[in-house]
Motif scaffolding. Structure first.
Motif, mmCIF file in Angstrom:
data_model
loop_
_atom_site.group_PDB
_atom_site.id
_atom_site.type_symbol
_atom_site.label_atom_id
_atom_site.label_comp_id
_atom_site.label_asym_id
_atom_site.label_seq_id
_atom_site.Cartn_x
_atom_site.Cartn_y
_atom_site.Cartn_z
ATOM 1 N N PRO A 53 -30.439 47.192 -36.030
ATOM 2 C CA PRO A 53 -29.112 46.597 -35.856
ATOM 3 C C PRO A 53 -28.785 45.495 -36.863
ATOM 4 O O PRO A 53 -27.649 45.398 -37.317
ATOM 5 N N PHE A 79 -27.614 43.484 -26.449
ATOM 6 C CA PHE A 79 -26.643 43.133 -27.480
ATOM 7 C C PHE A 79 -26.354 41.632 -27.496
ATOM 8 O O PHE A 79 -26.208 41.035 -28.562
ATOM 9 N N TRP A 106 -24.521 50.593 -30.887
ATOM 10 C CA TRP A 106 -25.722 49.877 -30.466
ATOM 11 C C TRP A 106 -26.878 50.812 -30.084
ATOM 12 O O TRP A 106 -28.014 50.603 -30.497
ATOM 13 N N ASP A 107 -26.619 51.832 -29.285
ATOM 14 C CA ASP A 107 -27.697 52.712 -28.825
ATOM 15 C C ASP A 107 -28.151 53.716 -29.874
ATOM 16 O O ASP A 107 -29.128 54.421 -29.679
ATOM 17 N N VAL A 151 -20.917 47.185 -34.478
ATOM 18 C CA VAL A 151 -22.322 47.285 -34.075
ATOM 19 C C VAL A 151 -22.396 47.629 -32.587
ATOM 20 O O VAL A 151 -23.208 48.461 -32.176
ATOM 21 N N ALA A 152 -21.559 47.019 -31.771
ATOM 22 C CA ALA A 152 -21.575 47.266 -30.322
ATOM 23 C C ALA A 152 -21.321 48.742 -30.013
ATOM 24 O O ALA A 152 -21.983 49.324 -29.148
#
Length: 169
Positions: free
Chosen positions: A58, A12, A52-53, A48-49
């Motif tokens: 992204p 990230f 993230w996965d 987004v964090a």
């Protein structure tokens, strides 16, 4: 802009380093306020964090979050503040420099609806296609076309000197 895919996406922190400048420029163009643009980018990165996965692309997801958050912010603001439009455009001095053009264009952009501003930023600043813009804004291509047409017409109404300046060049 770097493409981040699942296989070689990196972490990230790398994503943030690569994407923040572009996100910040786009946010500033949509908001016209450096501080609000920075807040908008921070909100985008937080969202987004969290995902993230689970996000395949992204950068595309971040752009969509940025644009939808900007529109949401303007909707909330519009519910609190009403703007009065006049039937007559006030007389404006002739534009002579690139700085004058930038200031007039920025002011005119802020008088557009948030969706119109987002469409113009995506189409003309980021040079996105109509279909890419529609996908990012989660709307139909026809909506992108009509919003572009209405936004450009409104810019011409708000700043007739811009059209004249372009013809003079």
């Amino acid at each position: 802009m770097t493409e981040h895919t699942n296989g070689a996406r990196g972490d990230f922190a790398d994503f943030v380093r690569v994407e923040v400048p572009t996100l910040t420029r786009a946010a500033y163009l949509m908001t016209g306020d450096r501080h609000h643009a920075e807040d908008l980018v921070q909100t985008t990165l937080a969202r987004v964090a969290v995902r993230w996965d689970h996000v395949d692309e992204p950068a595309a997801y971040a752009r969509r979050v940025l644009y939808t958050q900007s529109v949401s912010w303007w909707r909330r603001r519009a519910a609190r503040v009403s703007e009065t439009l006049t039937a007559r455009v006030p007389d404006q001095p002739r534009l002579d420099t690139d700085v004058d053009v930038a200031v007039v264009l920025e002011r005119a952009l802020h008088r557009l609806t948030p969706r119109q501003r987002a469409v113009l930023v995506l189409r003309f600043f980021e040079d996105r296609t109509e279909s890419e813009t529609a996908e990012l804004l989660n709307c139909r291509i026809g909506t992108v076309k009509s919003q572009t047409r209405h936004a450009l017409r409104r810019l011409r109404e708000l700043s007739p000197d811009l059209a004249q300046l372009e013809m003079d060049r």
